[in-house]
Write an enzyme that holds these catalytic residues in place. Sequence first.
Site, PDB file in Angstrom:
ATOM      1  N   HIS A  37      67.103 -37.901  85.285  1.00  0.00           N
ATOM      2  CA  HIS A  37      67.494 -36.471  85.164  1.00  0.00           C
ATOM      3  C   HIS A  37      66.995 -35.720  83.861  1.00  0.00           C
ATOM      4  O   HIS A  37      66.646 -34.506  84.127  1.00  0.00           O
ATOM      5  CB  HIS A  37      69.125 -36.497  84.947  1.00  0.00           C
ATOM      6  CG  HIS A  37      69.941 -36.992  86.067  1.00  0.00           C
ATOM      7  ND1 HIS A  37      70.599 -38.404  86.069  1.00  0.00           N
ATOM      8  CD2 HIS A  37      70.100 -36.671  87.315  1.00  0.00           C
ATOM      9  CE1 HIS A  37      71.071 -38.675  86.925  1.00  0.00           C
ATOM     10  NE2 HIS A  37      70.640 -37.595  87.973  1.00  0.00           N
ATOM     11  N   ASP A 151      63.970 -38.691  95.263  1.00  0.00           N
ATOM     12  CA  ASP A 151      64.763 -38.268  96.636  1.00  0.00           C
ATOM     13  C   ASP A 151      63.873 -37.427  97.650  1.00  0.00           C
ATOM     14  O   ASP A 151      63.834 -36.293  97.565  1.00  0.00           O
ATOM     15  CB  ASP A 151      66.108 -37.614  96.354  1.00  0.00           C
ATOM     16  CG  ASP A 151      67.100 -38.587  95.817  1.00  0.00           C
ATOM     17  OD1 ASP A 151      67.853 -39.075  96.097  1.00  0.00           O
ATOM     18  OD2 ASP A 151      67.168 -38.165  94.139  1.00  0.00           O
ATOM     19  N   GLN A 154      64.918 -35.511 100.555  1.00  0.00           N
ATOM     20  CA  GLN A 154      65.701 -34.396  99.982  1.00  0.00           C
ATOM     21  C   GLN A 154      64.625 -33.071  99.329  1.00  0.00           C
ATOM     22  O   GLN A 154      64.801 -31.968  99.609  1.00  0.00           O
ATOM     23  CB  GLN A 154      66.733 -34.758  98.895  1.00  0.00           C
ATOM     24  CG  GLN A 154      67.201 -33.723  97.888  1.00  0.00           C
ATOM     25  CD  GLN A 154      68.361 -34.151  97.037  1.00  0.00           C
ATOM     26  OE1 GLN A 154      69.371 -34.759  97.461  1.00  0.00           O
ATOM     27  NE2 GLN A 154      68.002 -34.313  95.822  1.00  0.00           N
ATOM     28  N   SER A 187      71.755 -43.055  89.397  1.00  0.00           N
ATOM     29  CA  SER A 187      73.087 -43.306  88.638  1.00  0.00           C
ATOM     30  C   SER A 187      73.857 -44.507  89.126  1.00  0.00           C
ATOM     31  O   SER A 187      74.948 -44.946  88.756  1.00  0.00           O
ATOM     32  CB  SER A 187      73.825 -42.010  89.005  1.00  0.00           C
ATOM     33  OG  SER A 187      73.032 -40.769  88.612  1.00  0.00           O
TER      34      SER A 187
HETATM   35  P1  AMP Z   1      71.335 -36.828  91.445  1.00  0.00           P
HETATM   36  O1  AMP Z   1      72.039 -36.755  90.226  1.00  0.00           O
HETATM   37  O2  AMP Z   1      71.271 -38.310  91.988  1.00  0.00           O
HETATM   38  O3  AMP Z   1      71.728 -35.869  92.601  1.00  0.00           O
HETATM   39  O4  AMP Z   1      70.078 -36.378  90.971  1.00  0.00           O
HETATM   40  C1  AMP Z   1      69.754 -35.136  90.697  1.00  0.00           C
HETATM   41  C2  AMP Z   1      68.023 -34.810  90.499  1.00  0.00           C
HETATM   42  O5  AMP Z   1      67.538 -35.991  89.627  1.00  0.00           O
HETATM   43  C3  AMP Z   1      67.466 -35.112  91.877  1.00  0.00           C
HETATM   44  O6  AMP Z   1      66.615 -34.105  91.984  1.00  0.00           O
HETATM   45  C4  AMP Z   1      66.965 -36.499  91.924  1.00  0.00           C
HETATM   46  O7  AMP Z   1      65.821 -36.414  92.704  1.00  0.00           O
HETATM   47  C5  AMP Z   1      66.534 -36.453  90.447  1.00  0.00           C
HETATM   48  N1  AMP Z   1      66.393 -37.780  90.080  1.00  0.00           N
HETATM   49  C6  AMP Z   1      67.259 -38.891  90.433  1.00  0.00           C
HETATM   50  N2  AMP Z   1      66.840 -39.961  90.133  1.00  0.00           N
HETATM   51  C7  AMP Z   1      65.456 -39.669  89.528  1.00  0.00           C
HETATM   52  C8  AMP Z   1      64.704 -40.657  88.824  1.00  0.00           C
HETATM   53  N3  AMP Z   1      64.402 -41.869  88.928  1.00  0.00           N
HETATM   54  N4  AMP Z   1      63.304 -39.876  88.673  1.00  0.00           N
HETATM   55  C9  AMP Z   1      63.163 -38.566  88.747  1.00  0.00           C
HETATM   56  N5  AMP Z   1      64.084 -37.923  89.164  1.00  0.00           N
HETATM   57  C10 AMP Z   1      65.250 -38.481  89.659  1.00  0.00           C
END
Ligand code: AMP
Length: 285
Positions: A37, A151, A154, A187
């Site tokens: 994030h 993702d 997505q 997460s």
């Molecule tokens: P989330 O809180 O899981 O919905 O993720 C929020 C954003 O962070 C989304 O655009 C995810 O694709 C990105 N994200 C989650 N994990 C990672 C990671 N390991 N590396 C890069 N971006 C991430």
Amino acid sequence: MIILRTVAELRDAVGAARREGKRIGLVPTMGAFHQGHLSLVQRARARCAFVVVTLFVNPTQFNESADLARYPRDETGDAKLVESVGADVLFAPSVEEVYPRAYTTTVEVAPLAEPLEGIVRGTQHFKGVATVVTKLLNMAQPDEAFFGQKDAQQALIIRRLVRDLDFPVRIEVCPTVREPDGLAMSSRNMLLDDESRRRAPALSRALFAVSDAVARGETDTEVAMATGRSVLADAGIEPEYFAAVSAETLASVNVIEGETLVAIAARFGSVRLIDNVIVGAGSAS
Ligand code: AMP
């Protein structure tokens, strides 16, 4: 950094920044921040003078109520972390603020929502994602919005949504940030028990095995994927899916010619993890 709860407050803050001539960056998240994030926020910070991070655990994209109920939440810790990497606003609205009235309008990006995650989680999942991202883009009206390649489906859906509905926003998809042992940061990793945490890096090892096979010149999808499957078998992992698809259309590919998305999902007890790499012509990974 300020924490805002209402759309009206967010609009005021963004409006003031815009009047100062600042470029607005948006990073939508569901919180429980890790370095993945934070890398998006840092990228937003590098490109935009005013950075809004949204923290909203969107109920409409969860297909399992147990997954929603135990999704990790730590707003106080999250606020400190995003402030440390330079966010200007943490927008953390309530469910009632985002879905205030009887809610009837949804956004669907078929057929990109159907394969991979769509098969396992149902098309409702990406309908929830596309709808909330549409709402967040309209609430903040950013110049740029930042998403993670972690993702991949997505990210593809959001790019298409923005193109199809003429949102005046530039979408940037940032590389997946990994733990030292290769496990993609998520997460949900903190919900893994010790044994699952030890086995989980096999997901990325399987992806990298395919990527290495393609880099050595293998173009037969079956042969390349077999290298990954044997890594999974050695770790005793039966994935929900382990697939090679066009990175543009998500259609299955028999021959790896252009950019190909190799995507995996697997369950470790009740915790579901996903990961992916891009292989083939012009790919970075
Ligand atoms: P989330 O809180 O899981 O919905 O993720 C929020 C954003 O962070 C989304 O655009 C995810 O694709 C990105 N994200 C989650 N994990 C990672 C990671 N390991 N590396 C890069 N971006 C991430």
